[in-house]
Design a protein around this motif. Structure first.
Motif, mmCIF file in Angstrom:
data_model
loop_
_atom_site.group_PDB
_atom_site.id
_atom_site.type_symbol
_atom_site.label_atom_id
_atom_site.label_comp_id
_atom_site.label_asym_id
_atom_site.label_seq_id
_atom_site.Cartn_x
_atom_site.Cartn_y
_atom_site.Cartn_z
ATOM 1 N N THR A 31 2.102 9.069 -4.540
ATOM 2 C CA THR A 31 0.867 9.539 -3.899
ATOM 3 C C THR A 31 -0.015 8.387 -3.433
ATOM 4 O O THR A 31 -1.015 8.611 -2.757
ATOM 5 N N GLN A 32 0.349 7.171 -3.791
ATOM 6 C CA GLN A 32 -0.475 6.030 -3.379
ATOM 7 C C GLN A 32 -0.293 5.736 -1.894
ATOM 8 O O GLN A 32 0.781 5.963 -1.326
ATOM 9 N N THR A 33 -1.360 5.236 -1.291
ATOM 10 C CA THR A 33 -1.310 4.861 0.117
ATOM 11 C C THR A 33 -0.841 3.407 0.255
ATOM 12 O O THR A 33 -0.795 2.654 -0.730
ATOM 13 N N LEU A 34 -0.558 3.027 1.496
ATOM 14 C CA LEU A 34 -0.171 1.632 1.733
ATOM 15 C C LEU A 34 -1.314 0.696 1.358
ATOM 16 O O LEU A 34 -1.081 -0.382 0.791
ATOM 17 N N ASP A 35 -2.546 1.114 1.626
ATOM 18 C CA ASP A 35 -3.703 0.293 1.225
ATOM 19 C C ASP A 35 -3.709 0.068 -0.283
ATOM 20 O O ASP A 35 -4.061 -1.022 -0.757
ATOM 21 N N ASP A 36 -3.335 1.116 -1.039
ATOM 22 C CA ASP A 36 -3.268 0.954 -2.503
ATOM 23 C C ASP A 36 -2.247 -0.121 -2.879
ATOM 24 O O ASP A 36 -2.493 -0.948 -3.765
ATOM 25 N N HIS A 37 -1.094 -0.111 -2.214
ATOM 26 C CA HIS A 37 -0.054 -1.101 -2.540
ATOM 27 C C HIS A 37 -0.494 -2.512 -2.155
ATOM 28 O O HIS A 37 -0.218 -3.475 -2.873
ATOM 29 N N VAL A 38 -1.182 -2.615 -1.035
ATOM 30 C CA VAL A 38 -1.687 -3.935 -0.628
ATOM 31 C C VAL A 38 -2.735 -4.420 -1.635
ATOM 32 O O VAL A 38 -2.773 -5.606 -1.987
ATOM 33 N N PHE A 61 -2.724 -17.034 -5.177
ATOM 34 C CA PHE A 61 -2.269 -16.872 -3.798
ATOM 35 C C PHE A 61 -3.246 -16.005 -3.007
ATOM 36 O O PHE A 61 -4.083 -15.300 -3.573
ATOM 37 N N THR A 62 -3.112 -16.049 -1.704
ATOM 38 C CA THR A 62 -3.872 -15.185 -0.801
ATOM 39 C C THR A 62 -2.883 -14.266 -0.086
ATOM 40 O O THR A 62 -1.784 -14.700 0.262
ATOM 41 N N ILE A 63 -3.299 -13.011 0.122
ATOM 42 C CA ILE A 63 -2.429 -12.035 0.803
ATOM 43 C C ILE A 63 -2.922 -11.773 2.221
ATOM 44 O O ILE A 63 -4.125 -11.629 2.472
ATOM 45 N N GLU A 64 -1.971 -11.717 3.134
ATOM 46 C CA GLU A 64 -2.235 -11.175 4.477
ATOM 47 C C GLU A 64 -1.259 -10.027 4.663
ATOM 48 O O GLU A 64 -0.078 -10.165 4.343
ATOM 49 N N HIS A 65 -1.742 -8.887 5.165
ATOM 50 C CA HIS A 65 -0.859 -7.734 5.331
ATOM 51 C C HIS A 65 -0.736 -7.331 6.788
ATOM 52 O O HIS A 65 -1.713 -7.345 7.532
ATOM 53 N N ILE A 97 0.682 -15.474 1.134
ATOM 54 C CA ILE A 97 1.843 -14.570 1.081
ATOM 55 C C ILE A 97 1.636 -13.504 2.153
ATOM 56 O O ILE A 97 0.634 -12.786 2.146
ATOM 57 N N LEU A 98 2.582 -13.401 3.070
ATOM 58 C CA LEU A 98 2.541 -12.328 4.064
ATOM 59 C C LEU A 98 3.236 -11.106 3.483
ATOM 60 O O LEU A 98 4.408 -11.181 3.084
ATOM 61 N N VAL A 99 2.508 -9.999 3.401
ATOM 62 C CA VAL A 99 3.103 -8.715 3.011
ATOM 63 C C VAL A 99 3.355 -7.948 4.305
ATOM 64 O O VAL A 99 2.426 -7.692 5.085
ATOM 65 N N LEU A 100 4.609 -7.618 4.520
ATOM 66 C CA LEU A 100 5.028 -7.021 5.789
ATOM 67 C C LEU A 100 5.549 -5.612 5.538
ATOM 68 O O LEU A 100 6.405 -5.411 4.672
ATOM 69 N N ILE A 149 7.118 -14.325 2.047
ATOM 70 C CA ILE A 149 7.005 -13.022 2.700
ATOM 71 C C ILE A 149 7.537 -11.969 1.739
ATOM 72 O O ILE A 149 8.653 -12.099 1.218
ATOM 73 N N ILE A 150 6.713 -10.956 1.489
ATOM 74 C CA ILE A 150 7.138 -9.778 0.736
ATOM 75 C C ILE A 150 7.321 -8.684 1.773
ATOM 76 O O ILE A 150 6.366 -8.297 2.451
#
Ligand code: CA2
Length: 152
Positions: A28-35, A47-51, A7-10, A74-75
């Motif tokens: 207050t969460q960072t993008l890293d937190d969401h990933v 699944f595997t994630i790529e961001h 799954i590509l997270v874009l 793609i998310i």
């Protein structure tokens, strides 16, 4: 690829600033937190994630093109480009996997220019207004949609 696929997270413009400013709107969460949230949900469902985060429209288009034949879904949170980018719309239309649109805030409850998403017509659906929970819900949507389409 082992498991159920990639799954590509874009992430589009300014999402790299999350956690630093506008906490009342974006939390207050960072993008890293969401990933990390997306990765946990992906691991739980096989699944595997790529961001990829970029502030550049053309890089988003190239990331979508690069996912063709490689990613099953793609998310995408395209940031403000969600409201304007027909080139991203066209790139997503040419992607043959599942597309789920995510927004941390609820654009429908904000300024009028955020009320239209030009990528919504080429997404299976949109998850908006639930903050970081949206990333988990998006992976769960991918999980269900792919399970439904393969009968697994
Ligand atoms: O709610 C969302 O996820 C959005 O996609 C976020 C975009 C906005 O333009 C969309 O309308 C809705 C903004 C990205 C983050 O922008 C920041 C700006 C300053 C500080 C932190 C984040």
């Amino acid at each position: 690829m082992n498991g159920r696929g990639l799954i590509l997270v874009l992430s589009g413009p300014n999402l790299n600033l999350l956690g630093e400013r506008e906490p009342a709107i974006y939390g207050t969460q960072t993008l890293d937190d969401h990933v990390a949230t997306a990765s946990e949900a992906a691991t739980a469902t096989g699944f595997t994630i790529e961001h990829r985060q970029t502030n550049h429209e053309g890089d988003l288009v190239e990331a979508v093109q690069g996912a063709r034949g490689r990613a099953v879904a793609i998310i995408v949170n395209a940031g403000a480009l969600s409201h304007t980018s027909w080139s991203l719309h066209d790139a997503l239309a040419a992607f043959d996997g599942v597309v789920v649109e995510v927004h941390l805030s609820n654009p429908a409850a904000r300024e009028p220019f955020r009320h239209t998403s030009v990528i919504a017509p080429v997404a299976a659906g949109c998850i908006a207004g639930f903050g970081g929970l949206g990333y988990r819900l998006a992976v769960e949507a991918v999980d269900q949609l792919i399970a439904g389409s393969t009968g697994s």
